[in-house]
Design a protein around this motif. Structure first.
Motif, PDB file in Angstrom:
ATOM      1  N   ASP A 169      53.150  -1.342 -17.715  1.00 44.18           N
ATOM      2  CA  ASP A 169      53.347  -2.653 -17.099  1.00 44.18           C
ATOM      3  C   ASP A 169      52.130  -3.082 -16.301  1.00 44.18           C
ATOM      4  N   GLN A 172      49.633  -4.514 -18.523  1.00 44.98           N
ATOM      5  CA  GLN A 172      50.108  -5.781 -19.072  1.00 44.98           C
ATOM      6  C   GLN A 172      50.083  -6.854 -17.997  1.00 44.98           C
ATOM      7  N   ALA A 173      50.409  -6.436 -16.765  1.00 45.56           N
ATOM      8  CA  ALA A 173      50.347  -7.390 -15.665  1.00 45.56           C
ATOM      9  C   ALA A 173      48.921  -7.909 -15.526  1.00 45.56           C
ATOM     10  N   GLN A 175      46.671  -8.107 -17.827  1.00 41.60           N
ATOM     11  CA  GLN A 175      46.352  -8.996 -18.951  1.00 41.60           C
ATOM     12  C   GLN A 175      46.952 -10.376 -18.742  1.00 41.60           C
TER      13      GLN A 175
END
Lengths: 280, 418
Positions: A169, A172-173, A175
């Motif tokens: 996460d 992804q956060a 990104q």
């Protein structure tokens, strides 16, 4: 686990004491021998009756220094470089293993493991021949390359366990926040993986520092010979005298960085090792 | 500020399983849309497709009329709050919030970054925590930091992935209000994923109910509550959930376990003799001994098994024997809704003044006008009133616009503060 009864406690203490003694007696014996004078070596006492720095002056300033000081330099350069390369390479490798799905991922991991359990001695003879032909024999790069073979597998395994422990996460956060893959790696993953990188570096350094087989087989002069190999070519003051005191003193000197590193970073090393054990 | 359109979005995994199947949704600028459904319905997958963390197998995703299917997350300009907040543990609260701005630091000058972080932290009351690390914060504070990181960028839309599920009940209620307030004052398009139907009902302008990757109904909370399209939506929305009773149609009457009700006009003669499912919400029952049954209400008496007194109201549980034909269907529905009911029972919400206690025989009434009739094979709501539903929809849209304008108006008068 509940509170231990007195009996159990005593049992644990006795067990622990035995193990500590088993591990520490040879080290203490070497330290004590390094302080004995040449004549006193044959005495059947554990501690020196008259402590002397003679062995240390011998290896740092006396006859032994020609052999010991270049070897110390070689060891430091070789091990630091090997560690650095191993950590950088294994960092990228482990990141890919932990994050990406690519064909052959399992092969990379299993072959790393296979290399790690491969008997070192079987590699020595072919390497000796090859190195002599391509001119790597008795050079520092000629040592670094086999050291990488020793340190890379375990570095990859420890490091990929660390990367797996970082929640995806987080990346992804990053990104979603607008980071490119490289920015996410550099600004989020690397700082979080720093303890892992550190542990890996220490372990890799130990492995390279303690190597004897490659050191003795692939080098011959002070151009590249590391300390463990150099110790074996120490000579006494005469043909009939064993250089036990000087070897002990040199052994103590090369043990000091290892012990220091272990003491300073023991928490991290244990965490790193168990991390690898549970998740790797 | 953006309009987000989903056109026949499909997500298929490698094994061919469609996690999201043919979902179409048009989210207006500034709208607050909830994706809700039981676990495994594909709501999080859908959100992750919108933000770009999952590939879209089929269909088009449009942001402001531009197709963004193949854009990387960073190029979609959407802000997301993750379920576990995904705060960067090595950065302070202030740096966490500033992170998105620092990534393209060449474009945003340092003074501007500081001003915007300050504004976000004012709004979320994080000023005294700006220099602390996330590890030292409470759950609610972390949640606010995650929101700060989302609002600092002026992104086109906010996406929330079950943001409150890690908080305890009291904090969840407070943060829910906080999110609603923030969304109103910023008027940013928001998509919010949750499995909690209270969050869905209270926050959303519109709620999209998903089941096994299929969109069931998209409507305002009121419409979902009053005019559900099928058995699934009816069972999912409302707490305690709607009661489902087997009903046998005979002539212009329907036979329920406890009583008889007139057959609604929408249930035509072709259902004669067949078994249907009647849905009545617990709160539509009342104790005939406390309040008088109005004209047209159906009164019946039933043995109460267990009661739960909550202070403001009282739940009474009335066991009944369900017909075999519908038992299987209802048990299946219950499993889908993450429930595990062991027996068929009627739940009624009574006035707290009611004297009904365990083991009593209660006199209950309900208005058959408010019941729903479902076809057990298709699950379709036969009594759904399209005209009424449309009216509710229009009214909710009007109310939304009005409250948005009001929020904007008050925003410009008073400085931003939460």
């Amino acid at each position: 686990m509940g509170a231990l009864s007195t009996k159990e406690k005593t049992g644990w203490y006795v067990g622990a004491l035995l193990i500590v003694l088993y591990a520490i007696v040879p080290v203490v014996y070497i330290v004590s021998m390094s302080f004995k004078s040449e004549g006193a070596l044959a005495e059947r006492t554990f501690f020196p009756t008259q402590a002397t720095w003679a062995n240390y002056t011998e290896i740092f300033a006396g006859n032994g220094s020609d052999l010991f000081l270049p070897a110390l330099r070689n060891s430091i350069i070789t091990c630091l470089l090997a560690t650095l390369i191993a950590v950088v390479l294994s960092m990228f490798c482990a990141y890919a293993i932990a994050r990406l799905n690519f064909p052959g991922k399992r092969i990379v991991l299993t072959s790393a493991l296979a290399v790690a359990v491969f008997p070192v001695i079987t590699m020595v003879t072919p390497l000796f021949n090859l190195w002599r032909q391509i001119g790597l024999y008795d050079t520092i790069p000629g040592l670094i390359i086999p050291y990488l073979a020793l340190t890379l597998p375990i570095s990859i395994w420890t490091m990929s366990a660390f990367f797996r422990g970082i929640p995806w996460d987080m990346e992804q956060a990053a990104q979603v926040d607008g980071a490119t893959s490289w920015q996410a790696f550099r600004k989020v993953i690397v700082p979080l993986a720093a303890p892992g990188v550190f542990t890996t570096a220490i372990i890799a350094f130990f492995i390279a520092w303690n190597d004897f087989v490659f050191g003795i087989s692939l080098t011959s002069t002070s151009a590249a010979q590391p300390v463990p190999a150099a110790l074996s070519s120490f000579t006494g003051s005469s043909y009939f005298v064993q250089p036990t005191g000087a070897i002990s003193a040199a052994a103590v000197i090369v043990t000091i960085p290892v012990v220091l590193l272990a003491l300073v970073f023991q928490r991290r090393i244990v965490a790193g090792l168990t991390n690898g054990a549970v998740k790797g | 500020m953006a309009r987000i359109e989903l056109k026949n979005i499909v997500k298929q995994y490698g094994d061919g399983f469609p996690a999201v199947n043919d979902v179409s949704l048009d989210i207006a600028d500034g709208e607050f849309v909830i994706l809700v459904g039981p676990s495994g319905c594909g709501k999080s997958t859908l959100l992750r497709m919108i933000v770009g963390l999952e590939d879209i197998t089929g269909g088009d995703l449009m942001i402001d009329g531009k197709r963004v299917n193949d854009l990387a997350p960073r190029d979609r300009d959407l802000a997301m709050v993750f379920q576990n907040y995904a705060l960067y543990p090595h950065l302070t609260v202030g740096e966490n919030i500033a992170f998105p701005l620092r990534l393209n630091h060449s474009k945003v000058p340092e003074s501007e970054i500081r001003a915007r972080v300050q504004k976000a932290s004012d709004m979320l009351e994080l000023n005294e925590h700006l220099d602390r690390k996330p590890a030292n914060l409470s759950g609610g504070q972390r949640q606010r930091v995650a929101m700060g990181r989302a609002i600092v960028r002026d992104a086109k839309a906010f996406l929330f992935d079950e943001p409150l599920s890690n908080l305890d009940a009291k904090l969840r209620g407070q943060m829910r209000t906080e999110i609603a307030r923030m969304q109103r004052s910023l008027a940013t398009t928001t998509i919010y994923v949750t499995h909690d139907q209270t969050e869905a009902m209270t926050l959303g302008d519109r709620v999209a109910v998903l089941r096994k990757g299929l969109l069931q109904q998209v409507a305002s909370p009121r419409e979902l509550y009053e005019q559900p399209v099928n058995l699934f939506v009816a069972g999912f929305i409302g707490s305690p959930p709607m009661n489902f009773l087997p009903a046998r149609v005979s002539g212009d009457r329907m036979q329920l376990p406890f009583c008889e009700v007139p057959r609604p006009a929408q249930v035509d003669g072709s259902y004669e003799g067949k078994l249907l499912i009647v849905g009545v919400r617990p709160e539509h029952f009342d104790d005939a001994d406390v309040t008088d049954a109005p004209e047209g209400a159906v009164t019946f008496s039933a043995g109460v098994d267990v009661t739960e007194w909550l202070g403001n109201e009282l739940y009474a549980y009335v066991p009944f024997e369900a017909a075999e034909e519908t038992k299987e269907q209802l048990a299946e529905l219950d499993r889908e809704l993450d429930g595990e009911s062991l027996r068929s029972q009627l739940v009624v919400t009574l006035d707290a003044m009611s004297g009904v206690r365990d083991g009593d025989t209660a006199n209950l009434w309900f208005d058959p006008q408010r019941m729903h009739v479902f076809d057990p094979t298709t699950g379709v709501n036969l009594t759904r009133d399209e005209d009424k539903a449309k009216k509710i929809g229009e009214q909710s849209e009007m109310l939304r616009r009005r409250s948005l304008e009001r929020a904007q108006g008050s925003e410009s008068k008073t400085p931003a503060h939460a």
